[in-house]
Scaffold this active site. Structure first.
Site, PDB file in Angstrom:
ATOM      1  N   ASN A 162       0.844  -1.190   0.000  1.00 49.75           N
ATOM      2  CA  ASN A 162       0.000   0.000   0.000  1.00 49.75           C
ATOM      3  C   ASN A 162       0.888   1.253   0.000  1.00 49.75           C
ATOM      4  O   ASN A 162       1.563   1.554   0.991  1.00 49.75           O
ATOM      5  CB  ASN A 162      -0.889  -0.057   1.257  1.00 49.75           C
ATOM      6  CG  ASN A 162      -1.787   1.141   1.385  1.00 49.75           C
ATOM      7  OD1 ASN A 162      -1.403   2.268   1.085  1.00 49.75           O
ATOM      8  ND2 ASN A 162      -2.988   0.899   1.859  1.00 49.75           N
ATOM      9  N   LYS A 174       0.564   3.886   2.843  1.00 53.29           N
ATOM     10  CA  LYS A 174       1.077   3.402   4.130  1.00 53.29           C
ATOM     11  C   LYS A 174       2.606   3.392   4.127  1.00 53.29           C
ATOM     12  O   LYS A 174       3.242   3.761   5.109  1.00 53.29           O
ATOM     13  CB  LYS A 174       0.602   1.968   4.374  1.00 53.29           C
ATOM     14  CG  LYS A 174      -0.745   1.875   5.032  1.00 53.29           C
ATOM     15  CD  LYS A 174      -0.919   0.441   5.481  1.00 53.29           C
ATOM     16  CE  LYS A 174      -2.373   0.085   5.639  1.00 53.29           C
ATOM     17  NZ  LYS A 174      -2.548  -1.342   5.872  1.00 53.29           N
ATOM     18  N   PHE A 224      -9.143   8.094   3.896  1.00 49.58           N
ATOM     19  CA  PHE A 224      -9.618   6.996   3.058  1.00 49.58           C
ATOM     20  C   PHE A 224     -10.624   6.164   3.854  1.00 49.58           C
ATOM     21  O   PHE A 224     -10.926   6.473   5.011  1.00 49.58           O
ATOM     22  CB  PHE A 224      -8.436   6.131   2.587  1.00 49.58           C
ATOM     23  CG  PHE A 224      -7.782   5.348   3.697  1.00 49.58           C
ATOM     24  CD1 PHE A 224      -6.908   5.950   4.576  1.00 49.58           C
ATOM     25  CD2 PHE A 224      -8.066   3.991   3.875  1.00 49.58           C
ATOM     26  CE1 PHE A 224      -6.320   5.230   5.608  1.00 49.58           C
ATOM     27  CE2 PHE A 224      -7.473   3.266   4.908  1.00 49.58           C
ATOM     28  CZ  PHE A 224      -6.603   3.891   5.765  1.00 49.58           C
ATOM     29  N   TYR A 268     -13.331   4.507   5.880  1.00 52.43           N
ATOM     30  CA  TYR A 268     -14.480   4.943   6.677  1.00 52.43           C
ATOM     31  C   TYR A 268     -14.288   6.330   7.312  1.00 52.43           C
ATOM     32  O   TYR A 268     -15.133   6.765   8.101  1.00 52.43           O
ATOM     33  CB  TYR A 268     -14.756   3.921   7.781  1.00 52.43           C
ATOM     34  CG  TYR A 268     -15.141   2.541   7.266  1.00 52.43           C
ATOM     35  CD1 TYR A 268     -16.474   2.184   7.103  1.00 52.43           C
ATOM     36  CD2 TYR A 268     -14.163   1.599   6.919  1.00 52.43           C
ATOM     37  CE1 TYR A 268     -16.833   0.929   6.632  1.00 52.43           C
ATOM     38  CE2 TYR A 268     -14.512   0.344   6.442  1.00 52.43           C
ATOM     39  CZ  TYR A 268     -15.841   0.012   6.308  1.00 52.43           C
ATOM     40  OH  TYR A 268     -16.201  -1.228   5.824  1.00 52.43           O
ATOM     41  N   ASP A 269     -13.201   7.013   6.993  1.00 50.77           N
ATOM     42  CA  ASP A 269     -12.917   8.313   7.621  1.00 50.77           C
ATOM     43  C   ASP A 269     -14.090   9.308   7.572  1.00 50.77           C
ATOM     44  O   ASP A 269     -14.321  10.020   8.550  1.00 50.77           O
ATOM     45  CB  ASP A 269     -11.677   8.963   6.980  1.00 50.77           C
ATOM     46  CG  ASP A 269     -10.380   8.336   7.466  1.00 50.77           C
ATOM     47  OD1 ASP A 269     -10.419   7.604   8.478  1.00 50.77           O
ATOM     48  OD2 ASP A 269      -9.328   8.579   6.842  1.00 50.77           O
ATOM     49  N   ASP A 304      -2.619  -4.757  10.443  1.00 49.95           N
ATOM     50  CA  ASP A 304      -3.972  -5.074   9.988  1.00 49.95           C
ATOM     51  C   ASP A 304      -4.920  -4.175  10.775  1.00 49.95           C
ATOM     52  O   ASP A 304      -4.747  -4.002  11.985  1.00 49.95           O
ATOM     53  CB  ASP A 304      -4.291  -6.545  10.258  1.00 49.95           C
ATOM     54  CG  ASP A 304      -5.479  -7.002   9.441  1.00 49.95           C
ATOM     55  OD1 ASP A 304      -5.419  -6.918   8.196  1.00 49.95           O
ATOM     56  OD2 ASP A 304      -6.494  -7.413  10.038  1.00 49.95           O
ATOM     57  N   HIS A 317      -5.358   5.322  15.316  1.00 46.48           N
ATOM     58  CA  HIS A 317      -5.065   3.955  15.770  1.00 46.48           C
ATOM     59  C   HIS A 317      -3.716   3.486  15.213  1.00 46.48           C
ATOM     60  O   HIS A 317      -2.911   2.895  15.901  1.00 46.48           O
ATOM     61  CB  HIS A 317      -6.193   3.014  15.311  1.00 46.48           C
ATOM     62  CG  HIS A 317      -6.593   3.183  13.873  1.00 46.48           C
ATOM     63  ND1 HIS A 317      -6.889   4.403  13.321  1.00 46.48           N
ATOM     64  CD2 HIS A 317      -6.711   2.291  12.860  1.00 46.48           C
ATOM     65  CE1 HIS A 317      -7.192   4.247  12.045  1.00 46.48           C
ATOM     66  NE2 HIS A 317      -7.079   2.973  11.730  1.00 46.48           N
TER      67      HIS A 317
END
Ligand code: IMP
Length: 193
Positions: free
Chosen positions: A10, A13, A151, A153-154, A70, A179
């Protein structure tokens, strides 16, 4: 210089994590750097199990100490799901907006607004030897989707003590409380010691 593999393809990330590791005297590699494209099946029941599946796989494949993350969202009105299935749940709908509507309706119907994001990072150092670092951010589902940053569910998640969704916060602001950043800070503190 010691090598450390981040088990991810990703791009966002990888950029985020490489920035954090800039001050470290180690060579941080990603799957792209090693031309690895296969990934193991993430069939764990928890974030911890899925992170471990990936970090173990990376270590076994390369012999380089490896970490993987994860993450996902857990929503009270959906019995704290979709959790580890967050990506698949979002992809089930014809658009992100349709998914957000579904969640917002269920939140209103059940009068249950709470939600949290969780990240688990697993670091595999040797065969069968891994350490887990968790990060969590509590909050609630918004009454409508808002914001253009971030990105997933933000746009429908309002962190506790905030009145904006995560998608209305800049990336820098989000990274201070997210998180993922909490779990990464724990990993870094472990590596520093
Ligand atoms: P991953 O395991 O970090 O790739 O996350 C799995 C799914 O959870 C993503 O595809 C997103 O839908 C959701 N997710 C994880 N972290 C976040 C976040 O920080 N914001 C919004 N959605 C997230």
């Amino acid at each position: 210089m010691k090598k450390l593999l981040f088990f991810s393809n990703n791009k966002n990330k990888i950029i985020e994590i490489k920035k954090i590791f800039n001050n470290f005297n180690l060579e941080l590699l990603s799957l792209n750097d090693l031309n690895i494209s296969e990934e193991p099946e993430e069939n764990g029941q928890t974030f911890e199990e899925n992170a471990k599946i990936k970090s173990d796989y990376g270590f076994i494949k390369t012999g380089i100490p490896c970490f993987a993350d994860d993450s996902g969202i857990c929503i009270e009105s959906l019995n704290w799901k979709p959790g580890v299935l967050s990506k698949r749940f979002l992809n089930k709908f014809k658009s992100n907006e349709a998914c957000f509507d579904n969640i917002i309706q269920s939140t209103k119907k059940n009068s249950k607004q709470n939600a949290y994001f969780k990240t688990s990072i697993s670091l595999t150092i040797k065969d069968n030897q891994n350490v887990i670092f968790n990060g969590k951010i509590d909050g609630k589902i918004s009454e409508q989707a808002k914001g253009g940053f971030g990105f997933g569910y933000d746009p429908i998640f309002i962190p506790k003590n905030y009145n904006k969704t995560l998608a209305e916060l800049s990336t820098q602001e989000k990274n201070k409380i997210s998180h993922r950043s909490i779990a990464v800070k724990k990993l870094i503190s472990f590596l520093s010691n």
